[in-house]
Design a protein around this motif. Sequence first.
Motif, short mmCIF file in Angstrom:
data_model
loop_
_atom_site.label_atom_id
_atom_site.label_comp_id
_atom_site.label_asym_id
_atom_site.label_seq_id
_atom_site.Cartn_x
_atom_site.Cartn_y
_atom_site.Cartn_z
N GLN A 32 48.02 45.19 35.65
CA GLN A 32 48.17 45.02 36.32
C GLN A 32 46.90 44.56 36.88
O GLN A 32 46.38 43.94 37.55
N SER A 33 46.16 45.92 37.23
CA SER A 33 44.96 46.05 37.95
C SER A 33 44.36 44.45 38.10
O SER A 33 43.33 44.04 38.50
N ARG A 34 43.80 44.95 36.70
CA ARG A 34 42.54 44.54 35.80
C ARG A 34 43.51 42.80 35.39
O ARG A 34 42.14 42.35 35.50
N ARG A 35 44.51 42.70 35.84
CA ARG A 35 44.67 40.92 35.36
C ARG A 35 44.73 40.05 36.82
O ARG A 35 44.13 39.51 37.07
N LYS A 36 44.94 40.93 37.66
CA LYS A 36 44.54 40.86 38.33
C LYS A 36 43.13 40.54 39.58
O LYS A 36 42.53 39.29 39.64
#
Length: 162
Positions: A32-36
Amino acid sequence: MTPTAWDALAKIIPPVLIVAGWYVVVSNQARQSRRKVIREELETLLTLVTELGEMAIKFHTHSYDDDLRRNILIRFARITRRAELLPRIARTSWITWDAVAAKRLPDPTDRIIALRQAVTLHHFDDPKQPALGTDSREMDLIVNACHDLLMSLDEILITALD
């Protein structure tokens, strides 16, 4: 199985479940952090490309401006660098899941090259060239190449959301 084997198995299962659960939670948070970050980079890229298109049209429709020419080249370098970062951001370490499979991300490099050619091939290096009209073929090439690159970036955004 003997009762002691069942007891031993019962003692092993909870720690294994805790570790497995921890792994799933950490992997999902990393994803999720990387997608953000990918979405933020894409928003930056969309802004840079839009501004570049406006700068290119201004450059070609007004008298030669060396500062604007230099800013266009700097903007291309920033766009290229940020676009090259996207697959690297999508991949994580071997221990967690990738945010997006790098193979699934469309590669905007060819569209960046097409936009660079549309902007710099004609009327870019010669200060003696007269300004172009807004209805010229070169303007159409710039607008279309800019549109194609923006559409490619939108495809990456959609892929990052899936």
